[in-house]
Motif scaffolding. Structure first.
Motif, PDB file in Angstrom:
ATOM      1  N   HIS A   1      -7.570   8.140   0.285  1.00  0.00           N
ATOM      2  CA  HIS A   1      -6.238   7.553   0.109  1.00  0.00           C
ATOM      3  C   HIS A   1      -5.291   8.732  -0.078  1.00  0.00           C
TER       4      HIS A   1
ATOM      5  N   HIS B   1     -13.382   6.767   1.846  1.00  0.00           N
ATOM      6  CA  HIS B   1     -12.147   7.059   2.584  1.00  0.00           C
ATOM      7  C   HIS B   1     -11.263   7.920   1.708  1.00  0.00           C
TER       8      HIS B   1
ATOM      9  N   ASP C   1      -4.669   5.241   4.301  1.00  0.00           N
ATOM     10  CA  ASP C   1      -6.115   5.423   4.143  1.00  0.00           C
ATOM     11  C   ASP C   1      -6.666   6.091   5.392  1.00  0.00           C
TER      12      ASP C   1
ATOM     13  N   HIS D   1       0.859  -1.185   0.000  1.00  0.00           N
ATOM     14  CA  HIS D   1       0.000   0.000   0.000  1.00  0.00           C
ATOM     15  C   HIS D   1       0.892   1.232   0.000  1.00  0.00           C
TER      16      HIS D   1
HETATM   17 ZN   LIG Z   1      -5.190   3.480   0.041  1.00  0.00          ZN
END
Ligand SMILES: [Zn+2]
Length: 288
Positions: free
Chosen positions: A271, A269, A193, A189
């Protein structure tokens, strides 16, 4: 072994088994990630490729050892390594790596590249197109010849400390980190997030100018990118819409958009991603 032209294989072999130390804040080790990939190949491990020796990894090693008539001590020593077969034969640095190759060292390369800011799809020990592209980007970043072949220069560059965000950042919104920067499942990732309700305002993390405010088809959805100078770019993804336009100069906290779930997102959400000369870095240490 592919033809590697001008590269001297002997040099690579002389470099021996490298132990990459990604950094102080990188929790995982490439060799452990390669072990986890190998265990996955042998269908004895289904956990994440995070480079961290935990109970699940040790249990998987023991399971493999029992299946192969070895003492089940949970330690991947020479006998266990041999039983893993050809895939586990080469450690990173013991041979030059190019597209089409597979193995333990390829998994180490993938994991190290990801931590250095250039994730390359699933960490599976296969040197495919995505790995080559990530490697070329890393080589450019590290001022190496961008040939997409990992040799001694690349191995050395991957031992350098990880890039860090050189400027202070403000939180784009107040929320606990839902998913941190780092390994996630068998992928990596490249940002954090921040969960929040649809419509929650998202603020710029530092002053700069907007270089992108449009839908991104690669998965980020509605995306704003802000250039802060010095090679630092912040990215705000999955927005429901835009509050800024490309070319606009903005201050810290200027609303760039609102939380949404556009692009490849399973729920509302933000990112948030920070790149330094193109390398994804963990933004959390830069928050004041
Ligand atoms: Zn993310």
């Amino acid at each position: 072994m592919p033809r590697l032209g001008h590269i001297k294989l002997a040099t690579a072999i002389a470099a021996g088994a490298l132990v990459l130390a990604p950094s102080a804040h990188a929790a995982g080790r490439p060799a452990v990630a390669a072990l986890q990939v190998t265990l996955r190949h042998h269908h004895v491990y289904r956990g994440p490729v995070d480079g961290i020796v935990g109970g699940a990894t040790t249990a998987a090693v023991m399971r493999f050892q029992r299946l192969h008539g070895l003492t089940p001590d949970g330690v991947a020593g020479p006998k266990t390594r041999r039983a893993f077969g050809r895939f586990a034969k080469h450690v990173l640095g013991s041979r030059i790596l190019a597209r089409g190759m597979t193995g333990w060292d390829v998994a180490e390369l993938q994991f190290a590249l990801a931590w250095h800011g250039f994730p390359n799809a699933a960490i599976d020990g296969g040197f495919g197109r995505h790995v080559k592209h990530a490697l070329i980007k890393f080589q450019r970043w590290a001022h190496l010849a961008p040939d997409g072949i990992a040799g001694p220069g690349t191995f050395r560059a991957l031992r350098a400390p990880l890039p860090r965000c050189p400027i202070a950042l403000a939180w784009p919104l107040r929320a606990a980190v839902g998913s941190p920067f780092g390994p996630r499942g068998i992928a990596f990732h490249p940002g954090i997030d921040l969960p929040g309700a649809t419509g929650t305002p998202v603020g710029a993390a530092a002053p700069g100018h907007v270089i992108f405010a449009a839908h991104d088809p690669s998965g980020y959805g509605n995306l704003v990118e802000v250039d802060h100078g010095g090679g630092v770019v912040s990215m705000y993804a999955h927005l429901s819409g835009f509050s800024v336009r490309t070319g606009q100069s903005i201050a810290t906290g200027t609303r760039v958009g609102r939380i949404g779930s556009s692009g490849e997102s399973t729920g509302p959400h933000l990112h948030f991603e920070v790149r330094v000369r193109g390398a994804a870095v963990d933004p959390v240490p830069a928050f004041g």
